[in-house]
Scaffold this active site. Structure first.
Site, mmCIF file in Angstrom:
data_model
loop_
_atom_site.group_PDB
_atom_site.id
_atom_site.type_symbol
_atom_site.label_atom_id
_atom_site.label_comp_id
_atom_site.label_asym_id
_atom_site.label_seq_id
_atom_site.Cartn_x
_atom_site.Cartn_y
_atom_site.Cartn_z
ATOM 1 N N LEU A 9 0.656 -1.285 0.234
ATOM 2 C CA LEU A 9 0.080 0.134 -0.305
ATOM 3 C C LEU A 9 1.059 1.890 0.280
ATOM 4 O O LEU A 9 0.801 2.165 -0.399
ATOM 5 C CB LEU A 9 -0.867 0.356 1.224
ATOM 6 C CG LEU A 9 -1.729 -1.182 1.410
ATOM 7 C CD1 LEU A 9 -2.606 -1.116 2.542
ATOM 8 C CD2 LEU A 9 -3.135 -1.077 0.066
ATOM 9 N N GLY A 10 2.152 1.211 0.617
ATOM 10 C CA GLY A 10 2.907 2.355 0.600
ATOM 11 C C GLY A 10 4.159 2.080 1.328
ATOM 12 O O GLY A 10 3.834 1.070 2.525
ATOM 13 N N SER A 13 7.968 6.634 6.582
ATOM 14 C CA SER A 13 8.825 6.643 7.289
ATOM 15 C C SER A 13 9.867 5.753 7.573
ATOM 16 O O SER A 13 10.856 5.663 7.653
ATOM 17 C CB SER A 13 9.178 8.086 8.293
ATOM 18 O OG SER A 13 8.058 8.320 8.926
ATOM 19 N N ALA A 15 8.362 1.700 7.734
ATOM 20 C CA ALA A 15 8.443 0.419 7.486
ATOM 21 C C ALA A 15 6.744 0.224 6.400
ATOM 22 O O ALA A 15 6.981 0.911 5.849
ATOM 23 C CB ALA A 15 7.532 -0.595 8.993
ATOM 24 N N THR A 16 6.594 -0.722 5.767
ATOM 25 C CA THR A 16 6.195 -0.709 4.571
ATOM 26 C C THR A 16 4.882 -1.898 5.476
ATOM 27 O O THR A 16 4.729 -2.003 5.591
ATOM 28 C CB THR A 16 6.777 -1.515 3.608
ATOM 29 O OG1 THR A 16 8.449 -1.306 3.228
ATOM 30 C CG2 THR A 16 6.098 -2.474 2.247
ATOM 31 N N VAL A 17 4.227 -1.040 4.326
ATOM 32 C CA VAL A 17 2.270 -1.382 4.768
ATOM 33 C C VAL A 17 1.998 -1.912 3.406
ATOM 34 O O VAL A 17 1.870 -1.562 2.254
ATOM 35 C CB VAL A 17 1.085 -0.361 4.475
ATOM 36 C CG1 VAL A 17 0.162 -0.519 4.972
ATOM 37 C CG2 VAL A 17 2.412 0.290 6.037
ATOM 38 N N LYS A 31 1.618 -3.909 8.947
ATOM 39 C CA LYS A 31 2.665 -2.822 8.454
ATOM 40 C C LYS A 31 3.389 -3.907 9.198
ATOM 41 O O LYS A 31 3.828 -3.920 9.970
ATOM 42 C CB LYS A 31 2.655 -1.576 9.264
ATOM 43 C CG LYS A 31 3.293 -0.421 9.767
ATOM 44 C CD LYS A 31 3.539 0.558 10.480
ATOM 45 C CE LYS A 31 3.555 1.803 10.213
ATOM 46 N NZ LYS A 31 3.044 3.336 11.234
ATOM 47 N N ASP A 125 2.283 13.579 15.522
ATOM 48 C CA ASP A 125 3.061 13.813 14.250
ATOM 49 C C ASP A 125 1.776 13.148 12.930
ATOM 50 O O ASP A 125 1.446 12.232 12.119
ATOM 51 C CB ASP A 125 4.007 11.925 13.362
ATOM 52 C CG ASP A 125 4.165 12.702 12.105
ATOM 53 O OD1 ASP A 125 4.955 13.777 11.974
ATOM 54 O OD2 ASP A 125 4.996 11.054 11.117
HETATM 55 N N1 ADE Z 1 -1.729 2.627 5.258
HETATM 56 C C1 ADE Z 1 -1.422 3.270 5.910
HETATM 57 N N2 ADE Z 1 -1.780 2.136 7.134
HETATM 58 C C2 ADE Z 1 -2.625 1.992 6.371
HETATM 59 C C3 ADE Z 1 -4.273 1.063 6.492
HETATM 60 N N3 ADE Z 1 -4.798 0.315 7.592
HETATM 61 N N4 ADE Z 1 -4.873 0.928 5.451
HETATM 62 C C4 ADE Z 1 -5.173 1.393 4.334
HETATM 63 N N5 ADE Z 1 -3.889 1.614 3.884
HETATM 64 C C5 ADE Z 1 -2.791 2.296 5.229
#
Ligand code: ADE
Length: 344
Positions: A9-10, A13, A15-17, A31, A125
């Site tokens: 998903l992304g 800063s 970790a990777t989600v 995450k 943050d």
């Molecule tokens: N990006 C970071 N956390 C998320 C989440 N819980 N659901 C969808 N996108 C995210």
């Protein structure tokens, strides 16, 4: 609970989600970071696991997996299909949200803040990139910078959203989250964060900490909205309004709570039908060229450099690493910076 990792998903800063699916077909967000770099994520787990509010992303669990011969720490949480507030802004080509949408989001963010503040937790943050969206509205996410109000830890956060007292290194309490909320309201209105015309983190911190200026409030807002933002952006944290006081402000009265359920799905510019994840970029938050900045206070410069993780005096890192400077700053007690430590 068994689960299978899905698409990314992304990259945050620290970790990777990704998405995660259980055997019963439920979707979560996970995450992840290598265990050896998971201190921040484990701290986030400690905060998230004690919170339960419709305005804070829900915690589902945590575990450690072995993937590609690496031990990975995973934090599982509720999946928010609308992405972040930044994704909403990006989906509108960096256009703004209207005042009713902003009032609705703002009310929910403040309800989340009032809740976490009642636990003695400061988020540290608050910014559009840490506010997640679903069809009912928004929830606060990313507790990687969070701290107990009375905890004596280094200052942390994202420069453009930092309150004056944080920029000066004096204190970082509940009211710092309220200042950041004021910045998020402006971000939702103009499609960009306040101070985005200032071209270095040091200049931003000087401006916030020592100019006595608050960010410009966009002209398009109604008088009630402008007054609300002013209450968030009062320089003195003691005089700045609390989450509880702001919830009673007339700006939020205009929004009928019963509309919650239909709010986003009725919006003509709803992003819920779109694949927002393909277009995730941090670029909206990344400054342009900030090597040219001159600073006059050594102590502040050193502090910012330490926050930004730059051991070389007077120089900023270049290229991709610049992004970290504009993103979340988390300096640990020994001055080390956690940022960009993804695991693949
Ligand atoms: N990006 C970071 N956390 C998320 C989440 N819980 N659901 C969808 N996108 C995210």
């Amino acid at each position: 609970m068994g689960w299978t990792r899905g698409h990314v998903l992304g990259h945050g800063s620290s970790a990777t989600v990704s998405t995660a699916t259980t055997a019963t077909g439920e979707t979560f967000a996970v995450k992840s970071v290598v265990v050896s770099k998971s201190e921040t994520l484990q701290r986030e787990q400690q905060f998230l696991s004690i919170l339960s509010s419709p305005y804070v992303v829900s915690y589902t669990g945590c575990d450690i997996t072995k993937e590609n011969k690496k031990m990975i720490y995973n934090l599982l949480m509720e999946y928010m299909p609308g992405g972040t507030v930044i994704d909403v802004i990006q989906a509108r080509n960096y256009g703004s949200l209207n005042e009713l949408e902003i009032a609705n989001y703002t009310r929910q963010i403040i309800q989340g803040l009032e809740y976490i503040h009642s636990f003695g937790i400061v988020h540290c943050d608050i910014k559009g990139a840490n506010i997640l969206v679903n069809k009912n509205g928004v929830k606060i996410a990313d507790f990687g910078c969070a701290k107990w109000a009375n905890e004596d830890v280094p200052f942390r956060g994202t420069p453009m959203f930092m309150a004056p007292e944080v920029a000066r290194g004096e204190s970082q309490g509940f009211k710092a989250d309220i200042w950041a909320l004021g910045c998020v309201i402006i971000e939702m209105a103009i499609g960009n964060s306040p101070w985005s015309n200032v071209n270095s983190p040091i200049s931003v911190l000087y401006k916030i900490g020592f100019s006595g200026e608050s960010p410009d409030i966009p002209d398009g807002f109604s008088p009630k909205a402008k007054d609300f933002i002013k209450k968030c952006l009062i320089q003195d944290p003691e005089a700045r309004w609390s989450a509880t006081a702001l919830l009673k402000h007339p700006f939020l009265e205009q929004f009928d709570h019963d509309q919650d359920q239909n709010f986003l799905t009725c919006s003509p510019t709803s992003i819920l039908d779109q694949d927002v994840w393909g277009s995730i970029q941090q670029s909206a938050l990344v400054g342009s060229d900030y090597n040219q900045e001159t600073c006059t206070s050594n102590s502040l410069r050193q502090r910012v450099e330490q926050l930004a993780g730059n051991p070389e005096k007077g120089k900023f890192r270049s290229g991709a690493e610049k992004e970290i400077d504009w993103m979340t700053i988390r300096s640990s007690c020994n001055g080390a910076v956690t940022g960009g430590d993804e695991w693949w």
